[in-house]
Enzyme design. Structure first.
Site, PDB file in Angstrom:
ATOM      1  N   HIS A 100      71.295  26.640  17.804  1.00 32.09           N
ATOM      2  CA  HIS A 100      70.115  26.618  16.937  1.00 32.09           C
ATOM      3  C   HIS A 100      69.476  28.019  16.887  1.00 32.09           C
ATOM      4  O   HIS A 100      69.114  28.505  15.807  1.00 32.09           O
ATOM      5  CB  HIS A 100      69.142  25.562  17.493  1.00 32.09           C
ATOM      6  CG  HIS A 100      67.830  25.461  16.795  1.00 32.09           C
ATOM      7  ND1 HIS A 100      67.448  24.355  16.065  1.00 32.09           N
ATOM      8  CD2 HIS A 100      66.766  26.305  16.743  1.00 32.09           C
ATOM      9  CE1 HIS A 100      66.228  24.533  15.592  1.00 32.09           C
ATOM     10  NE2 HIS A 100      65.784  25.708  15.988  1.00 32.09           N
ATOM     11  N   GLU A 101      69.363  28.675  18.043  1.00 27.29           N
ATOM     12  CA  GLU A 101      68.736  30.008  18.098  1.00 27.29           C
ATOM     13  C   GLU A 101      69.630  31.069  17.451  1.00 27.29           C
ATOM     14  O   GLU A 101      69.142  31.980  16.783  1.00 27.29           O
ATOM     15  CB  GLU A 101      68.419  30.409  19.546  1.00 27.29           C
ATOM     16  CG  GLU A 101      67.534  29.453  20.340  1.00 27.29           C
ATOM     17  CD  GLU A 101      66.285  29.008  19.617  1.00 27.29           C
ATOM     18  OE1 GLU A 101      65.837  29.680  18.665  1.00 27.29           O
ATOM     19  OE2 GLU A 101      65.754  27.949  20.006  1.00 27.29           O
ATOM     20  N   CYS A 148      62.258  22.044  15.270  1.00 27.15           N
ATOM     21  CA  CYS A 148      62.107  23.503  15.245  1.00 27.15           C
ATOM     22  C   CYS A 148      60.627  23.836  15.196  1.00 27.15           C
ATOM     23  O   CYS A 148      59.880  23.206  14.442  1.00 27.15           O
ATOM     24  CB  CYS A 148      62.815  24.070  14.021  1.00 27.15           C
ATOM     25  SG  CYS A 148      62.744  25.872  13.911  1.00 27.15           S
ATOM     26  N   LEU A 149      60.233  24.825  15.990  1.00 25.45           N
ATOM     27  CA  LEU A 149      58.822  25.234  16.001  1.00 25.45           C
ATOM     28  C   LEU A 149      58.391  25.798  14.646  1.00 25.45           C
ATOM     29  O   LEU A 149      57.204  25.817  14.340  1.00 25.45           O
ATOM     30  CB  LEU A 149      58.579  26.268  17.106  1.00 25.45           C
ATOM     31  CG  LEU A 149      58.736  25.747  18.543  1.00 25.45           C
ATOM     32  CD1 LEU A 149      58.622  26.891  19.544  1.00 25.45           C
ATOM     33  CD2 LEU A 149      57.710  24.657  18.851  1.00 25.45           C
ATOM     34  N   GLN A 154      61.638  34.112  14.467  1.00 20.66           N
ATOM     35  CA  GLN A 154      60.513  33.187  14.260  1.00 20.66           C
ATOM     36  C   GLN A 154      59.158  33.854  14.474  1.00 20.66           C
ATOM     37  O   GLN A 154      58.136  33.322  14.049  1.00 20.66           O
ATOM     38  CB  GLN A 154      60.645  31.984  15.202  1.00 20.66           C
ATOM     39  CG  GLN A 154      61.809  31.086  14.856  1.00 20.66           C
ATOM     40  CD  GLN A 154      61.953  29.971  15.880  1.00 20.66           C
ATOM     41  OE1 GLN A 154      62.539  30.178  16.934  1.00 20.66           O
ATOM     42  NE2 GLN A 154      61.407  28.800  15.583  1.00 20.66           N
ATOM     43  N   HIS A 210      69.010  31.059  13.835  1.00 19.45           N
ATOM     44  CA  HIS A 210      67.783  31.777  13.445  1.00 19.45           C
ATOM     45  C   HIS A 210      68.065  33.266  13.282  1.00 19.45           C
ATOM     46  O   HIS A 210      67.599  33.902  12.334  1.00 19.45           O
ATOM     47  CB  HIS A 210      66.690  31.602  14.507  1.00 19.45           C
ATOM     48  CG  HIS A 210      65.883  30.344  14.373  1.00 19.45           C
ATOM     49  ND1 HIS A 210      65.198  30.012  13.222  1.00 19.45           N
ATOM     50  CD2 HIS A 210      65.612  29.355  15.269  1.00 19.45           C
ATOM     51  CE1 HIS A 210      64.557  28.860  13.409  1.00 19.45           C
ATOM     52  NE2 HIS A 210      64.796  28.433  14.642  1.00 19.45           N
ATOM     53  N   GLY A 243      63.088  26.698  22.990  1.00 25.66           N
ATOM     54  CA  GLY A 243      63.708  27.964  22.621  1.00 25.66           C
ATOM     55  C   GLY A 243      62.874  28.666  21.569  1.00 25.66           C
ATOM     56  O   GLY A 243      62.023  28.037  20.921  1.00 25.66           O
TER      57      GLY A 243
HETATM   58  O1  GNR Z   1      61.681  23.205  20.771  1.00 25.73           O
HETATM   59  C1  GNR Z   1      62.743  23.022  20.179  1.00 25.73           C
HETATM   60  N1  GNR Z   1      63.424  21.871  20.382  1.00 25.73           N
HETATM   61  C2  GNR Z   1      64.702  21.644  19.945  1.00 25.73           C
HETATM   62  C3  GNR Z   1      65.183  20.348  20.000  1.00 25.73           C
HETATM   63  C4  GNR Z   1      66.461  20.063  19.596  1.00 25.73           C
HETATM   64  C5  GNR Z   1      67.273  21.077  19.132  1.00 25.73           C
HETATM   65  C6  GNR Z   1      66.808  22.373  19.054  1.00 25.73           C
HETATM   66  C7  GNR Z   1      65.524  22.663  19.465  1.00 25.73           C
HETATM   67  S1  GNR Z   1      64.960  24.295  19.410  1.00 25.73           S
HETATM   68  C8  GNR Z   1      63.245  24.036  19.250  1.00 25.73           C
HETATM   69  C9  GNR Z   1      62.507  25.368  19.369  1.00 25.73           C
HETATM   70  C10 GNR Z   1      62.882  26.252  18.204  1.00 25.73           C
HETATM   71  O2  GNR Z   1      62.492  26.085  17.095  1.00 25.73           O
HETATM   72  N2  GNR Z   1      63.740  27.192  18.445  1.00 25.73           N
HETATM   73  O3  GNR Z   1      64.165  27.974  17.457  1.00 25.73           O
HETATM   74 NI    NI Z   2      63.990  26.748  15.664  1.00 26.71          NI
END
Ligand code: GNR
Ligand code: NI
Length: 165
Positions: free
Chosen positions: A134-135, A92-93, A51, A138, A46
């Site tokens: 999670h998104e 998270c990236l 980001q 953000h 995601g």
């Molecule tokens: O790549 C991602 N893997 C992930 C793994 C577990 C829970 C959430 C994520 S999201 C993350 C990509 C990202 O940072 N999205 O904002």
């Molecule tokens: Ni993230």
């Protein structure tokens, strides 16, 4: 489209609250396209516009094994969350190399515009439900490490600053 740069925690811009997308036009479609490319290249599941330093309510997701089921959510709103919760390891990236448990609703329903500007509702559970929540965080300026203890968060901050190139 130029390559998008992913902001790294603890960049203060990650705490910006995103504004709604005003219109689903060519600009938004090309941004979504660039975000999908950036997400696939980074091997993420995601990516939120926050980001890549665009503070509008736009996220891209692909939790499929084949990396061939892109989902674009524009102006997403969670309209239902299950009372059941679940702890999952998240990454998270914007916080590379860090994984830790976060408690989230087990299932959610999200309403969002698609690339045609049409309203859609998605029911999600499992990894997709985790990723959507999670998104959405953000877009509200929240990074998953903020759910961890202050001790863990400070260790992560120090580690990220040391790794900075
Ligand atoms: O790549 C991602 N893997 C992930 C793994 C577990 C829970 C959430 C994520 S999201 C993350 C990509 C990202 O940072 N999205 O904002
Ligand atoms: Ni993230």
């Amino acid at each position: 489209m130029t390559q998008l740069t992913i902001l790294r925690y603890p960049d203060p811009r990650l705490h910006t609250v995103a504004k709604p997308v005003a219109e689903v036009d060519a600009r938004v479609r090309s941004l979504a396209d660039a975000m999908l490319k950036t997400m696939y290249e980074a091997e993420g599941i995601g990516l939120a516009a926050t980001q890549v330093n665009v503070h509008e309510r736009l996220v891209v997701i692909d939790v499929s094994e084949g990396r061939d089921q892109p989902l674009v959510l524009i102006n997403p709103e969670i309209v239902w969350t299950s009372p059941e919760k679940q702890v999952n390891d998240e990454g998270c990236l914007s916080v590379p190399g860090v994984y830790d448990g976060v408690e989230r609703a087990s299932a959610v329903r999200v309403q969002a515009l698609d690339l045609k500007g049409e309203q859609q509702t998605h029911s999600a559970e499992g990894l997709l439900a985790v990723c959507i929540q999670h998104e959405m965080d953000h877009l509200m300026g929240k990074v998953f490490v903020e759910y961890l203890s202050p001790l863990k968060r400070n260790r992560i901050k120090t580690k990220m600053i040391k790794q900075r190139k």
